[in-house]
Design an enzyme around this catalytic site. Sequence first.
Site, mmCIF file in Angstrom:
data_model
loop_
_atom_site.group_PDB
_atom_site.id
_atom_site.type_symbol
_atom_site.label_atom_id
_atom_site.label_comp_id
_atom_site.label_asym_id
_atom_site.label_seq_id
_atom_site.Cartn_x
_atom_site.Cartn_y
_atom_site.Cartn_z
ATOM 1 N N LEU A 1 -33.692 -11.095 0.662
ATOM 2 C CA LEU A 1 -35.108 -10.717 0.573
ATOM 3 C C LEU A 1 -35.566 -10.103 1.892
ATOM 4 O O LEU A 1 -36.727 -10.220 2.258
ATOM 5 C CB LEU A 1 -35.961 -11.937 0.214
ATOM 6 C CG LEU A 1 -35.829 -12.469 -1.215
ATOM 7 C CD1 LEU A 1 -36.716 -13.684 -1.420
ATOM 8 C CD2 LEU A 1 -36.195 -11.396 -2.253
ATOM 9 N N ASP B 1 0.866 -1.185 0.000
ATOM 10 C CA ASP B 1 0.000 0.000 0.000
ATOM 11 C C ASP B 1 0.894 1.223 0.000
ATOM 12 O O ASP B 1 2.004 1.181 0.546
ATOM 13 C CB ASP B 1 -0.910 0.002 1.234
ATOM 14 C CG ASP B 1 -2.186 0.781 0.995
ATOM 15 O OD1 ASP B 1 -3.240 0.152 0.785
ATOM 16 O OD2 ASP B 1 -2.116 2.030 0.994
ATOM 17 N N CYS C 1 -19.857 -0.746 -1.893
ATOM 18 C CA CYS C 1 -19.874 -1.483 -3.167
ATOM 19 C C CYS C 1 -21.169 -1.332 -3.958
ATOM 20 O O CYS C 1 -21.143 -0.847 -5.089
ATOM 21 C CB CYS C 1 -19.586 -2.943 -2.892
ATOM 22 S SG CYS C 1 -18.002 -3.151 -2.068
HETATM 23 C C1 UGA Z 1 -21.457 -6.715 -1.575
HETATM 24 C C2 UGA Z 1 -21.741 -8.077 -2.223
HETATM 25 O O1 UGA Z 1 -22.710 -8.797 -1.453
HETATM 26 C C3 UGA Z 1 -20.463 -8.913 -2.318
HETATM 27 O O2 UGA Z 1 -20.710 -10.126 -2.984
HETATM 28 C C4 UGA Z 1 -19.407 -8.116 -3.070
HETATM 29 O O3 UGA Z 1 -18.173 -8.823 -3.138
HETATM 30 C C5 UGA Z 1 -19.176 -6.791 -2.358
HETATM 31 O O4 UGA Z 1 -20.407 -6.057 -2.286
HETATM 32 C C6 UGA Z 1 -18.143 -6.028 -3.139
HETATM 33 O O5 UGA Z 1 -18.435 -5.591 -4.255
HETATM 34 O O6 UGA Z 1 -16.968 -5.948 -2.701
HETATM 35 P P1 UGA Z 1 -21.133 -5.888 0.951
HETATM 36 O O7 UGA Z 1 -20.937 -4.529 0.391
HETATM 37 O O8 UGA Z 1 -20.180 -6.371 2.004
HETATM 38 O O9 UGA Z 1 -21.044 -6.984 -0.238
HETATM 39 O O10 UGA Z 1 -22.601 -5.921 1.533
HETATM 40 P P2 UGA Z 1 -23.906 -6.849 1.374
HETATM 41 O O11 UGA Z 1 -23.862 -7.967 2.321
HETATM 42 O O12 UGA Z 1 -24.133 -7.164 -0.048
HETATM 43 O O13 UGA Z 1 -25.037 -5.822 1.862
HETATM 44 C C7 UGA Z 1 -25.272 -4.619 1.135
HETATM 45 C C8 UGA Z 1 -26.412 -3.841 1.709
HETATM 46 O O14 UGA Z 1 -27.658 -4.475 1.415
HETATM 47 C C9 UGA Z 1 -26.400 -3.632 3.211
HETATM 48 O O15 UGA Z 1 -26.676 -2.283 3.488
HETATM 49 C C10 UGA Z 1 -27.491 -4.534 3.728
HETATM 50 O O16 UGA Z 1 -28.090 -4.052 4.903
HETATM 51 C C11 UGA Z 1 -28.481 -4.488 2.568
HETATM 52 N N1 UGA Z 1 -29.361 -5.666 2.506
HETATM 53 C C12 UGA Z 1 -28.861 -6.903 2.277
HETATM 54 C C13 UGA Z 1 -30.729 -5.507 2.661
HETATM 55 O O17 UGA Z 1 -31.232 -4.384 2.861
HETATM 56 N N2 UGA Z 1 -31.552 -6.595 2.575
HETATM 57 C C14 UGA Z 1 -31.065 -7.847 2.349
HETATM 58 O O18 UGA Z 1 -31.859 -8.807 2.282
HETATM 59 C C15 UGA Z 1 -29.683 -7.993 2.196
#
Ligand code: UGA
Length: 431
Positions: free
Chosen positions: A251, A30, A261
């Site tokens: 869901l 880094d 992301c």
């Molecule tokens: C997301 C993707 O899930 C990963 O597969 C990907 O590698 C990553 O982005 C990336 O591009 O590096 P992440 O950002 O860690 O991962 O978060 P998620 O678990 O996807 O959640 C995203 C958002 O969706 C959160 O704010 C969560 O609260 C919301 N969410 C998730 C909901 O509102 N409802 C759900 O049912 C699931």
Amino acid sequence: MRVAVIGSGHVGLVTGACLAENGHQVICVDNDKKKIDSLKKGGLTFYEPGLPEMVLRNCRKKRLDFSTDTGYAVKFADIIFISVGTPLGKWGGADLSQIRRVSKEIALNLNNRYKIIAEKSTVPVGTAAEIERILKLYAPKNADFDIVSNPEFLQEGSAIKTTLEADRIVIGTQSPKAEAIMRRLYARFRSKILVTDFKSAELIKHASNSFLALKISYINSLANICERSGANIKMVAQGLGMDKRINPYFLNAGIGYGGFCLPKDIAAFIHISEKLGFDFGILKAVQKVNDYQRDLIVRKIKKAIGSNLKKKTIAVWGLAFKPNTDDVRESQAIHIIQKLLLERAYVKAFDPKAIRESSHLLPHVHYAVDMYEAANKCDCLFIATEWDEFKKASLDRLKKIMRRPVIIDGRNIFDPAEMKKLGFEYYSIGR
Ligand code: UGA
């Protein structure tokens, strides 16, 4: 195998640590000297369960090292991962300046030993070709290398598990030699491997994150229909998810998606689609629904405690964009608090991990030492993140300390019937 990971943020560090855990020799690089000095002592700049222990363990076994010297790492490694940031540029597309800078640095340090340059950062389709162009321009004539697109699918908060047991590892390459080496690199991971051309690999990443966001905006739209019709979104989601073609994941209706992301990748995907001559209208609707959920919460709060929020005390449980992380980037909680502050509400917030990160963004919020102090004498409590700690809260104690027992549950963590029985005025999403 000898691996260099250029860019030691969430993705780079987890990738490096997990590869070291599987016996590879890894250097994480880094250009932030403070970060590297701290990592050398086992200090991480963000919260990720299990990662500090994994980093320390592999440093002690001399399989993981840190450096600010890209040139040294490039010369050392057989496989060089690019995992620098690709934030959203002012023009609405992905800013690839860090990718370009690192590609040039790699090129200038290539020697005549064969190497793989693997693109790990999330990038718009066509970026690997741009990396190749830069490498060919600056690398010595006899440099021998292949480019591979190897997108990351880890989820913050469960990054180790979602890396070591990823549903799939996508390897975008047309070189059989590079494919064989990448397969060897991941031989001990418990994941299916899919080999594609590099454009398809790049597209799979944007397509996956966009699809996840699409599911969330879809369920949130359904929640709004449930509220208007008297149906229950949890039951609707359960019924939907029992269809194997739909599946039960992602869901959960709520305040919408956030994080570094999903919001950025959807915007970048819309942008690259436009550049390619296609209007990706569905994704614009996904964004619109996500914005709507923020306003919906403010409306719910006003409906419950009155439309003039001036001098009203609003407690907020949760600042991180989801549980088990201290990441508040593009957190819906932060956006909603900003709206409440604009209406001159007094906000008292608590989060188990994300207070330090939030205090830079929201200096005018009162940060409480625990969830009860936040809720003490509040006119209403808004639940923004579904941390386990909140699910286990003593509801009797909560009811006693709140000025008015009004809860706006943005993550549906409690049962409406039980809350009513306990004497709360309880509003959730789609129920
Ligand atoms: C997301 C993707 O899930 C990963 O597969 C990907 O590698 C990553 O982005 C990336 O591009 O590096 P992440 O950002 O860690 O991962 O978060 P998620 O678990 O996807 O959640 C995203 C958002 O969706 C959160 O704010 C969560 O609260 C919301 N969410 C998730 C909901 O509102 N409802 C759900 O049912 C699931």
